[in-house]
Design a protein around this motif. Structure first.
Motif, PDB file in Angstrom:
ATOM      1  N   PHE A 169       0.840  -1.198   0.000  1.00  0.00           N
ATOM      2  CA  PHE A 169       0.000   0.000   0.000  1.00  0.00           C
ATOM      3  C   PHE A 169       0.873   1.245   0.000  1.00  0.00           C
ATOM      4  O   PHE A 169       2.042   1.217   0.406  1.00  0.00           O
ATOM      5  CB  PHE A 169      -0.959   0.013   1.195  1.00  0.00           C
ATOM      6  N   THR A 170       0.300   2.330  -0.481  1.00  0.00           N
ATOM      7  CA  THR A 170       1.007   3.602  -0.613  1.00  0.00           C
ATOM      8  C   THR A 170       0.301   4.647   0.228  1.00  0.00           C
ATOM      9  O   THR A 170      -0.812   5.066  -0.098  1.00  0.00           O
ATOM     10  CB  THR A 170       1.044   4.066  -2.078  1.00  0.00           C
ATOM     11  N   PRO A 171       0.891   5.097   1.331  1.00  0.00           N
ATOM     12  CA  PRO A 171       0.278   6.163   2.130  1.00  0.00           C
ATOM     13  C   PRO A 171       0.450   7.516   1.444  1.00  0.00           C
ATOM     14  O   PRO A 171       1.457   7.760   0.780  1.00  0.00           O
ATOM     15  CB  PRO A 171       1.049   6.109   3.448  1.00  0.00           C
ATOM     16  N   HIS A 172      -0.538   8.366   1.601  1.00  0.00           N
ATOM     17  CA  HIS A 172      -0.487   9.710   1.015  1.00  0.00           C
ATOM     18  C   HIS A 172      -0.276  10.725   2.140  1.00  0.00           C
ATOM     19  O   HIS A 172      -1.112  10.864   3.034  1.00  0.00           O
ATOM     20  CB  HIS A 172      -1.776  10.020   0.259  1.00  0.00           C
ATOM     21  N   PHE A 173       0.847  11.431   2.064  1.00  0.00           N
ATOM     22  CA  PHE A 173       1.171  12.427   3.065  1.00  0.00           C
ATOM     23  C   PHE A 173       0.980  13.835   2.500  1.00  0.00           C
ATOM     24  O   PHE A 173       1.012  14.039   1.279  1.00  0.00           O
ATOM     25  CB  PHE A 173       2.618  12.266   3.548  1.00  0.00           C
ATOM     26  N   LYS A 174       0.802  14.791   3.373  1.00  0.00           N
ATOM     27  CA  LYS A 174       0.598  16.177   2.976  1.00  0.00           C
ATOM     28  C   LYS A 174       1.784  16.684   2.176  1.00  0.00           C
ATOM     29  O   LYS A 174       2.944  16.436   2.528  1.00  0.00           O
ATOM     30  CB  LYS A 174       0.389  17.049   4.217  1.00  0.00           C
ATOM     31  N   ASP A 175       1.493  17.368   1.081  1.00  0.00           N
ATOM     32  CA  ASP A 175       2.506  17.980   0.212  1.00  0.00           C
ATOM     33  C   ASP A 175       3.464  16.952  -0.384  1.00  0.00           C
ATOM     34  O   ASP A 175       4.584  17.289  -0.781  1.00  0.00           O
ATOM     35  CB  ASP A 175       3.309  19.046   0.969  1.00  0.00           C
ATOM     36  N   GLY A 176       3.025  15.692  -0.440  1.00  0.00           N
ATOM     37  CA  GLY A 176       3.840  14.669  -1.076  1.00  0.00           C
ATOM     38  C   GLY A 176       5.109  14.305  -0.332  1.00  0.00           C
ATOM     39  O   GLY A 176       6.026  13.713  -0.912  1.00  0.00           O
ATOM     40  N   GLU A 177       5.183  14.607   0.961  1.00  0.00           N
ATOM     41  CA  GLU A 177       6.397  14.308   1.725  1.00  0.00           C
ATOM     42  C   GLU A 177       6.579  12.803   1.877  1.00  0.00           C
ATOM     43  O   GLU A 177       5.624  12.018   1.825  1.00  0.00           O
ATOM     44  CB  GLU A 177       6.330  14.969   3.099  1.00  0.00           C
ATOM     45  N   THR A 178       7.802  12.383   2.066  1.00  0.00           N
ATOM     46  CA  THR A 178       8.111  10.971   2.285  1.00  0.00           C
ATOM     47  C   THR A 178       8.945  10.876   3.561  1.00  0.00           C
ATOM     48  O   THR A 178      10.154  11.081   3.532  1.00  0.00           O
ATOM     49  CB  THR A 178       8.891  10.375   1.095  1.00  0.00           C
ATOM     50  N   PRO A 179       8.321  10.584   4.693  1.00  0.00           N
ATOM     51  CA  PRO A 179       9.056  10.558   5.970  1.00  0.00           C
ATOM     52  C   PRO A 179      10.092   9.457   6.008  1.00  0.00           C
ATOM     53  O   PRO A 179       9.994   8.444   5.312  1.00  0.00           O
ATOM     54  CB  PRO A 179       7.946  10.315   6.999  1.00  0.00           C
ATOM     55  N   ASP A 180      11.099   9.656   6.860  1.00  0.00           N
ATOM     56  CA  ASP A 180      12.157   8.664   7.014  1.00  0.00           C
ATOM     57  C   ASP A 180      11.702   7.475   7.862  1.00  0.00           C
ATOM     58  O   ASP A 180      12.324   6.404   7.826  1.00  0.00           O
ATOM     59  CB  ASP A 180      13.395   9.297   7.650  1.00  0.00           C
ATOM     60  N   LYS A 181      10.627   7.657   8.610  1.00  0.00           N
ATOM     61  CA  LYS A 181      10.110   6.594   9.462  1.00  0.00           C
ATOM     62  C   LYS A 181       8.590   6.644   9.441  1.00  0.00           C
ATOM     63  O   LYS A 181       7.996   7.732   9.437  1.00  0.00           O
ATOM     64  CB  LYS A 181      10.626   6.764  10.897  1.00  0.00           C
ATOM     65  N   VAL A 182       7.946   5.483   9.403  1.00  0.00           N
ATOM     66  CA  VAL A 182       6.490   5.416   9.444  1.00  0.00           C
ATOM     67  C   VAL A 182       6.054   4.524  10.597  1.00  0.00           C
ATOM     68  O   VAL A 182       6.674   3.508  10.890  1.00  0.00           O
ATOM     69  CB  VAL A 182       5.903   4.878   8.118  1.00  0.00           C
ATOM     70  N   ASP A 183       4.972   4.947  11.267  1.00  0.00           N
ATOM     71  CA  ASP A 183       4.354   4.164  12.331  1.00  0.00           C
ATOM     72  C   ASP A 183       3.049   3.579  11.786  1.00  0.00           C
ATOM     73  O   ASP A 183       2.181   4.314  11.319  1.00  0.00           O
ATOM     74  CB  ASP A 183       4.065   5.031  13.553  1.00  0.00           C
ATOM     75  N   ILE A 184       2.920   2.268  11.859  1.00  0.00           N
ATOM     76  CA  ILE A 184       1.826   1.560  11.205  1.00  0.00           C
ATOM     77  C   ILE A 184       1.008   0.809  12.252  1.00  0.00           C
ATOM     78  O   ILE A 184       1.553   0.213  13.183  1.00  0.00           O
ATOM     79  CB  ILE A 184       2.372   0.555  10.175  1.00  0.00           C
ATOM     80  N   SER A 185      -0.308   0.842  12.102  1.00  0.00           N
ATOM     81  CA  SER A 185      -1.189   0.054  12.950  1.00  0.00           C
ATOM     82  C   SER A 185      -2.114  -0.775  12.071  1.00  0.00           C
ATOM     83  O   SER A 185      -2.463  -0.377  10.957  1.00  0.00           O
ATOM     84  CB  SER A 185      -2.010   0.962  13.878  1.00  0.00           C
ATOM     85  N   TRP A 186      -2.477  -1.936  12.589  1.00  0.00           N
ATOM     86  CA  TRP A 186      -3.357  -2.852  11.846  1.00  0.00           C
ATOM     87  C   TRP A 186      -4.239  -3.590  12.844  1.00  0.00           C
ATOM     88  O   TRP A 186      -3.729  -4.276  13.731  1.00  0.00           O
ATOM     89  CB  TRP A 186      -2.529  -3.841  11.032  1.00  0.00           C
ATOM     90  N   SER A 187      -5.546  -3.424  12.711  1.00  0.00           N
ATOM     91  CA  SER A 187      -6.505  -4.088  13.588  1.00  0.00           C
ATOM     92  C   SER A 187      -7.562  -4.777  12.742  1.00  0.00           C
ATOM     93  O   SER A 187      -8.692  -4.292  12.604  1.00  0.00           O
ATOM     94  CB  SER A 187      -7.158  -3.088  14.551  1.00  0.00           C
ATOM     95  N   PRO A 188      -7.222  -5.917  12.146  1.00  0.00           N
ATOM     96  CA  PRO A 188      -8.198  -6.610  11.305  1.00  0.00           C
ATOM     97  C   PRO A 188      -9.416  -7.050  12.116  1.00  0.00           C
ATOM     98  O   PRO A 188      -9.285  -7.522  13.245  1.00  0.00           O
ATOM     99  CB  PRO A 188      -7.417  -7.815  10.771  1.00  0.00           C
ATOM    100  N   GLN A 189     -10.585  -6.877  11.542  1.00  0.00           N
ATOM    101  CA  GLN A 189     -11.821  -7.247  12.229  1.00  0.00           C
ATOM    102  C   GLN A 189     -12.233  -8.677  11.931  1.00  0.00           C
ATOM    103  O   GLN A 189     -13.009  -9.270  12.681  1.00  0.00           O
ATOM    104  CB  GLN A 189     -12.943  -6.288  11.813  1.00  0.00           C
ATOM    105  N   GLY A 190     -11.730  -9.226  10.836  1.00  0.00           N
ATOM    106  CA  GLY A 190     -12.100 -10.588  10.512  1.00  0.00           C
ATOM    107  C   GLY A 190     -11.584 -11.000   9.154  1.00  0.00           C
ATOM    108  O   GLY A 190     -11.024 -10.201   8.398  1.00  0.00           O
ATOM    109  N   PHE A 191     -11.792 -12.273   8.848  1.00  0.00           N
ATOM    110  CA  PHE A 191     -11.405 -12.835   7.559  1.00  0.00           C
ATOM    111  C   PHE A 191     -12.566 -13.697   7.066  1.00  0.00           C
ATOM    112  O   PHE A 191     -13.171 -14.446   7.838  1.00  0.00           O
ATOM    113  CB  PHE A 191     -10.130 -13.679   7.704  1.00  0.00           C
ATOM    114  N   SER A 192     -12.871 -13.571   5.793  1.00  0.00           N
ATOM    115  CA  SER A 192     -14.040 -14.261   5.248  1.00  0.00           C
ATOM    116  C   SER A 192     -13.652 -15.130   4.063  1.00  0.00           C
ATOM    117  O   SER A 192     -12.773 -14.780   3.276  1.00  0.00           O
ATOM    118  CB  SER A 192     -15.111 -13.256   4.823  1.00  0.00           C
ATOM    119  N   GLY A 193     -14.316 -16.283   3.963  1.00  0.00           N
ATOM    120  CA  GLY A 193     -14.167 -17.159   2.825  1.00  0.00           C
ATOM    121  C   GLY A 193     -15.267 -16.888   1.823  1.00  0.00           C
ATOM    122  O   GLY A 193     -16.457 -16.931   2.169  1.00  0.00           O
TER     123      GLY A 193
END
Length: 339
Positions: A169-193
């Motif tokens: 995935f590609t995060p979109h930051f203000k003014d097209g900046e590309t930070p040297d470090k990113v903090d990521i969170s992920w809280s999946p709610q479920g998985f479906s077949g």
């Protein structure tokens, strides 16, 4: 030895010297057993990387396995037929796992190249969800400080109750900046077949950080155009895992009145005959309904020994909703490598 080979390993056939039967049985159980519940780590928002050390018995190396779930180690190996060859070498070992409602979810590795983030993960559940599985609910990866992100993901079944996944995935930051470090969170709610109409819901939550891979940027600022569209390749950045092009596009207003969607895709080759992209697009932003467009596109790392990179923009002018489109091939832009 690959993880698939580990899964098929018959320990009884190993020729081990100076190892007692009791020691041999302990190794066998450590490698092959299926844990009912993995340990849970809940790191802070800027989580540190967790490294699980390998152990050994009389020259027989037991693999480094987060949560001691063998198939979850080295998830990327299941996707090596695709363009992820450098992922394993340059990615960060995350090694986070949580179990809820009979299902263990683990993040294996991740990498941030300054534009895209790729995360490999695995799932072990007590139910067969079928061949086609997808994340359900509003459970996409979130990047602190971004205005949102776009990307793709896939989940592959490797046994009746085990799955491996890969999301880019590609995060979109203000003014097209590309930070040297990113903090990521992920809280999946479920998985479906999909075909089984089965859903597993649970409470899994992960937080981790990634440092940007070091890259070399080469300024280009070369323009190609026709009567309707002007395209400028601004720069190319080379990292160990990817190549990222940054560009801008200007479309005449009367052309937008006829074709409300005008976006570029790319064919990228080198002077050795390698094809890195053929119809590849990428994320971008327009603040004036498509008249001007700023975007990036990425593809794999360039082969050693290549002297030129040939990037041809192909403009897709569309009526949207499948009502029709036309392609406009602009002149290729040739970049001399090694400058």
């Amino acid at each position: 030895m690959s993880m698939k080979e580990w899964m098929e390993l018959d320990v009884e056939q190993l020729e081990l010297s100076d190892v007692t039967d009791a020691e041999k049985e302990r190794v066998k159980q450590h490698v092959l057993k299926k844990r009912k519940k993995a340990p849970v780590w809940r790191p802070a928002a800027a989580a540190a990387v967790i490294l699980i050390g390998a152990s050994a018995a009389a020259g027989f190396a037991v693999p480094s396995i987060a949560s001691q779930i063998p198939f979850m180690d080295d998830v990327i190996a299941y996707f090596q037929n695709e363009d992820h060859g450098a992922f394993d070498e340059f990615s960060t070992d995350i090694g986070l796992a949580e179990t809820d409602n009979g299902t263990t979810v683990m993040i294996d590795d991740a990498v941030y190249d300054g534009t895209n983030i790729t995360v490999s993960f695995a799932i072990e559940t007590d139910r067969d969800l079928g061949e086609s599985v997808q994340m359900s609910g509003a459970d996409w990866f979130e990047v602190a400080g971004s205005n949102g992100s776009a990307g793709t993901g896939e989940i592959t079944k490797i046994s009746d109750t085990r799955y491996v996944g890969l999301s880019t995935f590609t995060p979109h930051f203000k003014d097209g900046e590309t930070p040297d470090k990113v903090d990521i969170s992920w809280s999946p709610q479920g998985f479906s077949g999909v075909e089984k109409d089965a859903v597993i819901k649970g409470d899994w939550s992960f937080d981790f950080s990634l440092e940007r891979l070091e890259g070399k940027q080469q300024l280009v600022n070369e323009t190609v155009k026709n009567e309707e569209v002007t395209f400028t390749l601004k720069s190319v950045e080379f990292t160990d895992v990817s190549t990222i092009i940054s560009y801008s596009q200007l479309v005449k207003e009367n052309f937008l009145e006829k074709w409300p969607s005008v976006t570029p895709v790319f064919r990228v080759t080198d002077d050795l005959g390698d094809v890195y992209a053929d119809g590849t697009s990428g994320p971008g932003v327009s603040m004036d309904d498509g008249k001007t467009f700023e975007g990036t596109t990425d593809f794999g790392a360039i082969r050693d020994g290549a002297g030129q990179l040939i990037i041809q923009p192909v403009i897709i002018a569309s009526l949207t909703s499948g009502k029709g489109h036309e392609k406009i091939e602009l002149d290729p832009i040739v970049i001399e490598l090694g400058e």
